[in-house]
Design a protein around this motif. Structure first.
Motif, PDB file in Angstrom:
ATOM      1  N   LEU A 264     -16.923 152.790  28.898  1.00  0.00           N
ATOM      2  CA  LEU A 264     -17.739 151.462  28.935  1.00  0.00           C
ATOM      3  C   LEU A 264     -17.214 150.653  30.310  1.00  0.00           C
ATOM      4  CD1 LEU A 264     -18.276 150.394  25.422  1.00  0.00           C
ATOM      5  CD2 LEU A 264     -19.839 151.066  27.093  1.00  0.00           C
ATOM      6  N   MET A 265     -15.827 150.563  30.409  1.00  0.00           N
ATOM      7  CA  MET A 265     -15.361 149.712  31.424  1.00  0.00           C
ATOM      8  C   MET A 265     -15.755 150.389  32.867  1.00  0.00           C
ATOM      9  SD  MET A 265     -13.855 147.070  30.583  1.00  0.00           S
ATOM     10  CE  MET A 265     -12.983 146.829  32.135  1.00  0.00           C
ATOM     11  N   ALA A 266     -15.499 151.639  32.863  1.00  0.00           N
ATOM     12  CA  ALA A 266     -15.999 152.509  34.011  1.00  0.00           C
ATOM     13  C   ALA A 266     -17.560 152.019  34.385  1.00  0.00           C
ATOM     14  CB  ALA A 266     -16.004 153.765  33.695  1.00  0.00           C
ATOM     15  N   ALA A 267     -18.506 151.960  33.336  1.00  0.00           N
ATOM     16  CA  ALA A 267     -19.756 151.734  33.633  1.00  0.00           C
ATOM     17  C   ALA A 267     -20.056 150.511  33.761  1.00  0.00           C
ATOM     18  CB  ALA A 267     -20.456 152.022  32.218  1.00  0.00           C
ATOM     19  N   VAL A 268     -19.228 149.634  33.247  1.00  0.00           N
ATOM     20  CA  VAL A 268     -19.361 147.994  33.778  1.00  0.00           C
ATOM     21  C   VAL A 268     -18.951 148.080  35.094  1.00  0.00           C
ATOM     22  CG1 VAL A 268     -18.435 145.765  33.271  1.00  0.00           C
ATOM     23  CG2 VAL A 268     -19.099 146.971  31.347  1.00  0.00           C
ATOM     24  N   SER A 269     -18.160 148.664  35.701  1.00  0.00           N
ATOM     25  CA  SER A 269     -17.611 148.487  36.966  1.00  0.00           C
ATOM     26  C   SER A 269     -18.350 148.952  38.112  1.00  0.00           C
ATOM     27  CB  SER A 269     -16.155 149.340  37.299  1.00  0.00           C
ATOM     28  OG  SER A 269     -16.085 150.863  37.072  1.00  0.00           O
ATOM     29  N   MET A 270     -19.222 149.975  37.746  1.00  0.00           N
ATOM     30  CA  MET A 270     -19.970 150.349  38.870  1.00  0.00           C
ATOM     31  C   MET A 270     -20.842 149.515  39.774  1.00  0.00           C
ATOM     32  SD  MET A 270     -19.457 153.764  38.389  1.00  0.00           S
ATOM     33  CE  MET A 270     -20.610 154.353  39.288  1.00  0.00           C
ATOM     34  N   PRO A 271     -21.349 148.586  39.464  1.00  0.00           N
ATOM     35  CA  PRO A 271     -22.051 147.490  40.443  1.00  0.00           C
ATOM     36  C   PRO A 271     -20.800 147.172  41.243  1.00  0.00           C
ATOM     37  CG  PRO A 271     -23.041 147.048  38.232  1.00  0.00           C
ATOM     38  CD  PRO A 271     -21.705 148.225  37.925  1.00  0.00           C
ATOM     39  N   TRP A 272     -19.827 146.590  40.867  1.00  0.00           N
ATOM     40  CA  TRP A 272     -18.693 146.342  41.631  1.00  0.00           C
ATOM     41  C   TRP A 272     -18.154 146.971  42.562  1.00  0.00           C
ATOM     42  CZ3 TRP A 272     -13.624 146.897  42.790  1.00  0.00           C
ATOM     43  CH2 TRP A 272     -12.982 145.694  43.635  1.00  0.00           C
TER      44      TRP A 272
END
Length: 420
Positions: A264-272
Motif C-alpha cells: 500500500l505504501m508503494a502504491a501511495v508513493s507512485m505519483p510522488w
C-alpha cells in the motif's frame, strides 16, 4: 491520438491489466514456496531446485516471445486475441498449480514443475506483450513515467488484493478473483491507447532480426546489468518474507498486515515517484529510492520475536522506496529503445529480455536462498537461535549488500543512463 499527450484516463485504461498480472505474481513467487514447503510438505532443497529449473526454463522463452510480440503489435486485433487466450490459459494453470490432484513427494514435485511451466508460459506472453505495448506508446520522460506509474500502481493494488485473498480468504477465492480481474484488464487494454498507426501499417523492419539486437547497444547492457543487480535485492526478501514473519517474528497472524502495509505504501508513493522521475531524472530518482531502501531495510537485522510494530514501520519505509524500483527502470527502458532508434519496431524483443532478467532474479533467489538456508540449518518452524540468525542474515543483510552494489553501479554509469 497524439501519443506524446496521453491523458491520465488513457494511461489508466492501459494500466488496468497490471492489476491481474501482478495479482498472480504474488502467489506464484511468494506464496508458492511456502505452500509446497509447509502445507504440502515438500523438502526445501528439492523444491528450490524445481523452482530454479522451471523459472530458468521459463525465462529462456521470453526473448522469443518478444520477437513474436513485435509482429503482433503491428496488428492490434491479433494482439488482442492473444491477450484473451493468455487470460484463459493463465487462469486454468493457476488453479491446477495450487490445487494439485495428486499426493506424494515425487509426484508433487513433477506436478509443480509441469503446471508451473504451463502457467508461466501464459504469464510470460501476457507480461511481455503488455510491457511492449506500453513502451510503444512512447513520449517524453514525463509521459513515460506516467504510463509506467499507472501500470505499476495498478500492479501494486493487485498485489495488495492477492495478499488479502491468499492469506485471509484462501486460494480458491484467489483463483476466482484472478479470472475476473483478467477479464476486466484485457477489456481495458483493448479499449485503451494503442501503438501509432505508423507502427501498425508500416510494419517492423527490425522485428525479424536476431535476438541480439538489444545487446548491440551499450546503454541497454548497462541498464539491464543494473536491473539484475538491484532485482536480486528485492527477489530474496520476496522469497523469504513468509518464513521471516512466521519464524523470526513469530507473528503469523500479522502476515497480511505486514505485506499490505508494504504494498500500500508503494502504491501511495507512485505519483510522488512519477514526479520525481520527471524532475530529477530516472537515474537520480532510482538512486534515491535505493538509498532509502537500504536505510530502512537494514533495521530487520535487529528484530526478534514479537517486534511487529518495528517491522511494520520498516515495511512502510521500504514500501515507499519500492516505488522508485517500479517507476524508474521502465521509464529508462523506453528511453533506451528510443535512443537506439528502435522505437515502434522492436519493443517486444527489448521487453522479452527485460522479462527474462526479472525472472532470472526470482529464479536465483529461490534456487540459491532456499538451499542455502537448508544448508545453514534452517527449516520452516525452526526456533533455535542459530537457525533464526541464518534466516535473518539471508533475508536482511544480503539484500542490503546488493542494494549498495546497485548504488555503486548507478554512480558509475550516471551520465550514460540519462534519457530525456
Amino acid at each position: 491520438m497524439n501519443q506524446a499527450d496521453l491523458p491520465h484516463a488513457a494511461c489508466a485504461r492501459y494500466g488496468l491489466l497490471g492489476l491481474p498480472l501482478a495479482f498472480v505474481a504474488l502467489p506464484l513467487y511468494v506464496v508458492l514456496p511456502a505452500h509446497y514447503g509447509q502445507t504440502l510438505g515438500v523438502p526445501l532443497g528439492l523444491l528450490g531446485a524445481v523452482l530454479l529449473g522451471a523459472r530458468l526454463a521459463d525465462a529462456l522463452v521470453d526473448p522469443l516471445i518478444g520477437r513474436w510480440v513485435d509482429r503482433l503489435l503491428n496488428q492490434p486485433a491479433r494482439a488482442a486475441r492473444a491477450m484473451w487466450v493468455m487470460a484463459a490459459v493463465l487462469s486454468l494453470g493457476f488453479a491446477a498449480l495450487f490445487f494439485p490432484l495428486i499426493r506424494g513427494e515425487a509426484a508433487l514435485l513433477w506436478w509443480c514443475a509441469a503446471t508451473m511451466m504451463w502457467t508461466f508460459l501464459a504469464y510470460s506472453l501476457g507480461s511481455v506483450l503488455y510491457l511492449a505495448w506500453g513502451s510503444r506508446l512512447g513520449g517524453n520522460v514525463a509521459q513515460r513515467a506516467r504510463i509506467v506509474a499507472w501500470r505499476e500502481g495498478f500492479g501494486l493494488l493487485g498485489v495488495v488484493l492477492a495478499n488479502l485473498l491468499a492469506v485471509q480468504a484462501g486460494l480458491g477465492w484467489t483463483a476466482l478473483a484472478l479470472f475476473l480481474s483478467l477479464l476486466l484488464g484485457v477489456g481495458g487494454l483493448v479499449k485503451g491507447p494503442r501503438p501509432s498507426a505508423q507502427s501498425q501499417a508500416g510494419g517492423s523492419q527490425l522485428s525479424g532480426q536476431d535476438l541480439r539486437l538489444p545487446w548491440q547497444g551499450a546503454a541497454f547492457r548497462r541498464l539491464l546489468g543494473l536491473f539484475l543487480l538491484n532485482g536480486v535485492a528485492s527477489a530474496i526478501p520476496a522469497t523469504l518474507v513468509l518464513f521471516f514473519i512466521q519464524d523470526r517474528l513469530q507473528a503469523q497472524a500479522w502476515t497480511a498486515a505486514c505485506l499490505g502495509v508494504y504494498f500500500l505504501m508503494a502504491a501511495v508513493s507512485m505519483p510522488w515517484w512519477a514526479k520525481a522521475v520527471a524532475r530529477l531524472g530516472p537515474m537520480r530518482a532510482w538512486s534515491l529510492g535505493m538509498a532509502l531502501s537500504v536505510l530502512s531495510f537494514a533495521g530487520v537485522l535487529g528484530l526478534g520475536a514479537g517486534d511487529v510494530m518495528a517491522y511494520l514501520l520498516i515495511c512502510a519505509c521500504s514500501g515507499w522506496a519500492l516505488g522508485a524500483d517500479l517507476t524508474a527502470p521502465g521509464t529508462l527502458l523506453t528511453g533506451v529503445v528510443q535512443q537506439a532508434g528502435h522505437a515502434e519496431q522492436a519493443e517486444g524483443v527489448y521487453a522479452g529480455w527485460w522479462q527474462w532478467a526479472t525472472k532470472l532474479n526470482l529464479a536465483l533467489a529461490a534456487g540459491l536462498a532456499l538451499p542455502a538456508l537448508q544448508y545453514l540449518g534452517y527449516v520452516p518452524g525452526a526456533r533455535d537461535a542459530q537457525a533464526l540468525l541464518s534466516l535473518t542474515l539471508v533475508y536482511g543483510a544480503l539484500p542490503c549488500l546488493f542494494k549498495l552494489l546497485s548504488l555503486a553501479w548507478c554512480w558509475r554509469w550516471r551520465n550514460q543512463l540519462v534519457f530525456a
